[in-house]
Design an enzyme around this catalytic site. Structure first.
Site, PDB file in Angstrom:
ATOM      1  N   ASP A  71     -13.376  -5.854 -31.368  1.00  0.00           N
ATOM      2  CA  ASP A  71     -12.995  -6.454 -32.645  1.00  0.00           C
ATOM      3  C   ASP A  71     -11.762  -7.341 -32.514  1.00  0.00           C
ATOM      4  O   ASP A  71     -11.103  -7.363 -31.472  1.00  0.00           O
ATOM      5  CB  ASP A  71     -12.762  -5.349 -33.702  1.00  0.00           C
ATOM      6  N   ASP A 140     -10.174   7.442 -40.619  1.00  0.00           N
ATOM      7  CA  ASP A 140     -11.292   7.585 -41.562  1.00  0.00           C
ATOM      8  C   ASP A 140     -12.648   7.602 -40.847  1.00  0.00           C
ATOM      9  O   ASP A 140     -13.693   7.441 -41.475  1.00  0.00           O
ATOM     10  CB  ASP A 140     -11.263   6.448 -42.599  1.00  0.00           C
ATOM     11  N   HIS A 142     -13.748   5.462 -38.606  1.00  0.00           N
ATOM     12  CA  HIS A 142     -14.380   4.180 -38.269  1.00  0.00           C
ATOM     13  C   HIS A 142     -14.479   3.974 -36.760  1.00  0.00           C
ATOM     14  O   HIS A 142     -13.615   4.375 -36.004  1.00  0.00           O
ATOM     15  CB  HIS A 142     -13.727   2.982 -38.974  1.00  0.00           C
ATOM     16  N   GLU A 147     -15.874   0.215 -41.136  1.00  0.00           N
ATOM     17  CA  GLU A 147     -15.252   1.083 -42.132  1.00  0.00           C
ATOM     18  C   GLU A 147     -16.298   1.984 -42.786  1.00  0.00           C
ATOM     19  O   GLU A 147     -17.502   1.748 -42.650  1.00  0.00           O
ATOM     20  CB  GLU A 147     -14.571   0.204 -43.194  1.00  0.00           C
TER      21      GLU A 147
HETATM   22  C1  GLP Z   1      -8.189   0.063 -35.088  1.00  0.00           C
HETATM   23  C2  GLP Z   1      -9.253  -0.468 -34.152  1.00  0.00           C
HETATM   24  C3  GLP Z   1     -10.176   0.627 -33.721  1.00  0.00           C
HETATM   25  C4  GLP Z   1      -9.368   1.796 -33.192  1.00  0.00           C
HETATM   26  C5  GLP Z   1      -8.510   2.333 -34.307  1.00  0.00           C
HETATM   27  C6  GLP Z   1      -7.687   3.535 -33.888  1.00  0.00           C
HETATM   28  O1  GLP Z   1      -8.618   0.184 -36.389  1.00  0.00           O
HETATM   29  N1  GLP Z   1     -10.025  -1.501 -34.746  1.00  0.00           N
HETATM   30  O2  GLP Z   1     -11.055   0.128 -32.730  1.00  0.00           O
HETATM   31  O3  GLP Z   1     -10.237   2.793 -32.724  1.00  0.00           O
HETATM   32  O4  GLP Z   1      -7.632   1.302 -34.683  1.00  0.00           O
HETATM   33  O5  GLP Z   1      -6.445   3.130 -33.387  1.00  0.00           O
HETATM   34  P1  GLP Z   1      -5.459   4.064 -32.640  1.00  0.00           P
HETATM   35  O6  GLP Z   1      -6.032   4.289 -31.300  1.00  0.00           O
HETATM   36  O7  GLP Z   1      -4.163   3.305 -32.567  1.00  0.00           O
HETATM   37  O8  GLP Z   1      -5.344   5.312 -33.430  1.00  0.00           O
END
Ligand code: GLP
Length: 261
Positions: A71, A140, A142, A147
């Protein structure tokens, strides 16, 4: 589904990097390219650090690896320190021998975002599909930026980020939610699930509820990572705090079966 429960984020990173390195070396030994899907966020950082160490100290080569990131924010300049382009070059690509042309990251500043997304799906298909997709999970549930209530059949597209996600991600933008982009381009749930193997990382107690729904809940668009229950080769690598909300019987099952492997 396999669930590998490690003690902490560092051991999660080491297990995952070794797993990825083995797959890369196996492909190299067969003269095959290796197509690797990658994630951003704080969770995969120890994995990337270990991959970099293995490249520098053990000669792990990425010369035949092609990557596709999950992403990217919409409208954030690529050179912004919090763009996922910057993140990937800072934490991985600048330190390894991957050919620059083998790196694919969605362009959140493309003139035609729909075209950009459709083209990304075409590029993945032209590469022969993804061998291993490494993912993280949002609080959440995702997967990538899919989402809650994203279709489990979704493909790469523009996504409006929820307020919850923007609040969580504001920690990377000096705590200013208004500085967090409102939209992102993301691969879809089906894009991830098309990969031949999916490895999902979860560390820290903040992910415990999402992990419980992913592993023990129903397959549901409410927790999009739960789609991995339908995947023939999904591996979740988590630490002890992230496993805190699993049932004792679930925890014991995975601990025992993985020790016996
Ligand atoms: C963002 C990314 C996700 C990732 C999530 C969790 O939203 N788009 O791909 O899994 O963050 O992030 P973190 O690893 O910092 O908790």
């Amino acid at each position: 589904m396999r669930v590998i429960i490690q003690s902490d984020p560092s051991t999660v990173g080491i297990w995952t990097a070794r797993h990825i390195a083995e797959a890369i070396r196996m492909a190299a030994s067969q003269n095959k390219p290796f197509i690797l899907g990658l994630a951003t966020g704080s969770t995969p950082i120890p994995t990337y650090a270990e991959l970099v160490r293995m490249h520098k100290e053990e000669g792990l080569s990425f010369a035949h690896v092609t990557t596709f990131n999950m992403d990217e924010y919409v409208g954030l300049p690529q050179e912004h320190p919090e763009s996922y382009h910057s993140f990937m070059w800072k934490n991985l690509f600048s330190h390894i021998d991957i050919p620059h042309g083998n790196v694919n990251i969605l362009n959140g500043n493309a003139n035609d975002l729909l075209q950009e997304c459709a083209n990304y799906e075409r590029l993945i298909a032209a590469a022969g599909g993804i061998d291993l997709f490494l993912g993280g999970i949002g609080v959440d549930g995702h997967l990538a930026f899919n989402e809650p209530f994203s279709s489990l059949s979704s493909r790469t597209r523009v996504m409006n980020l929820t307020i919850d996600t923007r609040i969580v991600n504001s920690r990377f933008f000096d705590g200013d939610i208004n500085a967090v982009p409102k939209q992102a381009l993301t691969v879809g749930v089906a894009t991830v699930c098309d990969a031949r193997q999916v490895v999902l990382l979860a560390t820290g107690y903040a992910k415990a509820t999402a992990l419980k729904h992913t592993v023990e809940g129903e397959v549901s668009h409410v927790w999009t990572a739960s789609a991995l229950q339908m995947h023939p080769d999904a591996i979740i690598v988590c630490d002890e705090p992230a496993s805190d909300n699993l049932k004792v019987s679930t925890y014991k099952y995975f601990k025992e079966i993985e020790t016996e492997r």
